[in-house]
Structures are given as C-alpha cells and as structure tokens.
Enzyme design. Structure first.
Site: not given
Length: 313
Positions: A11, A241, A154, A81-82, A9, A130-131, A148-151
């Site tokens: 990012s 899901c 955010r 994790k993605d 990606r 989760r968070r 949302r978005g890259n680090v």
C-alpha cells in the site's frame, strides 16, 4: 558493503513507512544498501468484509513476519497498531522510532467539518471497531458504513458512497501528504487512539546481531515506554478475539499516563479507565489498567463478544 532487505506491504502508506525507515538507516549508516521486499498480505486481499469478521488486524503482518522467519527479508516495517500483542518466536520489536501524531482525524465531505456538527442520522465511514464504538457512544444516531482499503481508497469510497465523512488516522494522512482533506482532528479525550497508533514497528530476527545493531539508533526511548504500557494493556485484554478497545499512553517527567477503553460495538456500553505511575513500571501499569477495566465490566463485554456468530480467535 553492508545491505539490508526490508519487507513491507504494497500500500502507498506501507511503502512510505518502509522507505522512511530505509532513509533513517542510511542516514545513520552511510554506504548501507537498502532494498525492499514488497508483499500483499491476507488483510489486503480480503477487502469485502469488516476486518473483525475475517480474522482481525494480525492479517496485515503474518505473511511479512513469515518472510523474516524464512530469511527472505532482514527487517519488517509495520504500523504498530496492526500488530497483535504476541510476536512469533524468534522475532523481536527491535526499534520504535519517535511517534507521529496518534490522534484520529475526521475527513468531512460536502461541507461537513466536525463530528458533533453532523446532521441527525449522518453516514460515516470507518473500518475500525474502536472508532465505530466511540462514534456510536457519542452520537448514537450516526450510521456507520464499513469502508476498507488503503487510505486513498477509503477517501474515494467515502465520496462514491455519498457519506458525510470518514475517520482515519492523522498519522497516515500526514505521512501521505493528505492533511488538506482533514476537517477535524479529534482529541484523545473524544476518540481514544488505538494501541500503538502513530508508531512504526521495526521487526527483525532476535538472533541477528548485525541487523539489531543497525536498528539501534532508530530507537526512541519515550515512545518505547508508551508502547510498552499500551501493549501490556492489549495483551491482557485481547481475550482471543477482536473487540473495540483503545489504549494510549503519554510520558512526561518520568511518569506514564495510560488511558484505556473497552466497549460494545454499538457503543451502548463503554468501560473507561486510567492509571499513572513511573516509567520503570510501564508494563505493570498496563496490566493494572487491564485488571481495573475487566473488573468494571470489560470482562462481560469480552465474553459476550466472543460468543457472537462470526467471532474468530
């Protein structure tokens, strides 16, 4: 001269990860030529809605995996994790380097330093179900704002929206040299990490013996055992899901300690469990913990979440 093409990606964090893997490869194989195939994924394009409503975390990897399948790249680098629990036919998780810190980090603003010290009704940014679930189970008064978005995006949105802070992965912040914005690192006891958090996943075509051989020195055996247990848990819990779930394994003296969690998005009902056993049974431990969680209420949560409007398989 031998060469490899790495798909990634675009990012900043993804590019850092791909370049890091490229540097590791060159350190083990002097003279290797490394090039990068930079891509924008569906997950990067749809930033206006929560990830869970537009198809889940697999949106960050599908197009990159297709580049491998089509032969446009030799290697793909992802945040583990993605990735969903199933790999496309023909692709393998060829190497997992040593894990970075898997914990979540709170980046407080305007003098806010810890989650527990936040004032009543404080607004917190995160894009993770989760968070959100874990935060709400601990502090039901907090308001969760989807960011949302890259680090870097955010972190900027957190300030622009006047939020008290945001939760992000410590590993990503560390890799980008942004540890100075962290005001609290949350222990796994407080915020159980996502499956594969802090781990780089290096994929290639299973039939490509040359590339598999190049990647072999990057493998970290202890990390592989941990993620084998975690991904076995994920495979049995996904249920078709996107749901708030966590799974984190540690390995010590030949034993695996795996903890898992499934919860409702509002944090009102959270099912937790843990198992221990030998490293040789890592996958079986993941499956056993999933069965335990399902028998104690996770099955009801999964079933209810699948019925929600907008839930996607």
């Amino acid at each position: 001269m031998t060469s490899v093409r790495i798909a990634t990606r675009q990012s900043p964090l993804a590019l850092w990860q791909a370049r890091h893997v490229g540097a590791l490869l060159k350190s083990h194989h002097p003279g290797l030529e490394v090039s990068f195939v930079e891509m924008t994924t569906e997950g990067d394009r749809f930033l206006s809605a929560p990830l869970s409503s537009v198809g889940g975390k697999g949106l960050f990897v599908k197009e990159i995996e297709q580049a491998l399948i089509d032969g446009r790249a030799d290697i793909a680098v992802h945040s583990l994790k993605d990735m969903t629990s199933e790999l496309p036919e023909g692709l393998v998780l060829a190497a997992v380097p040593e894990r970075e810190d898997p914990r979540d980090a709170f980046c407080g603003t305007a003098g806010q330093t810890t989650v527990d010290a936040l004032p009543q009704g404080a607004r917190i940014g995160t894009s993770s179900l989760r968070r959100s679930c874990i935060l709400r189970s601990r502090r039901p008064d907090l308001e969760i704002v989807s960011v949302r978005g890259n680090v870097q995006t955010r972190l900027a949105k957190t300030k622009e929206l006047g939020l008290a802070g945001a939760l992000l992965a410590h590993a990503g912040l560390k890799r980008l040299g942004l540890e100075h914005v962290i005001t609290e690192v949350l222990s796994a006891d407080v915020s159980l990490p996502a499956v594969g958090q802090g781990v780089l996943a290096i994929q290639c075509r299973g039939e490509d013996a040359r590339v598999c051989g190049l990647l072999a020195p990057l493998e970290h055996a202890t990390t592989r055992v941990a993620v084998t247990a975690e991904r076995a848990l994920l495979a049995k819990l996904e249920g078709g899901c996107t749901v708030p779930l966590a799974g984190h394994a540690t390995v010590s003296e030949g034993q695996v300690h795996l903890r898992g969690l499934v919860g409702r998005p509002d944090g009102a009902h959270v099912v937790r469990g843990e198992v221990r056993g030998p490293v040789a049974k890592a996958a079986e431990l993941g499956e056993a913990l999933a069965d335990d969680l399902l028998s104690r209420g996770a099955a009801d949560i999964l079933r209810d979440f699948a019925r929600r409007p907008g839930s996607r398989p």
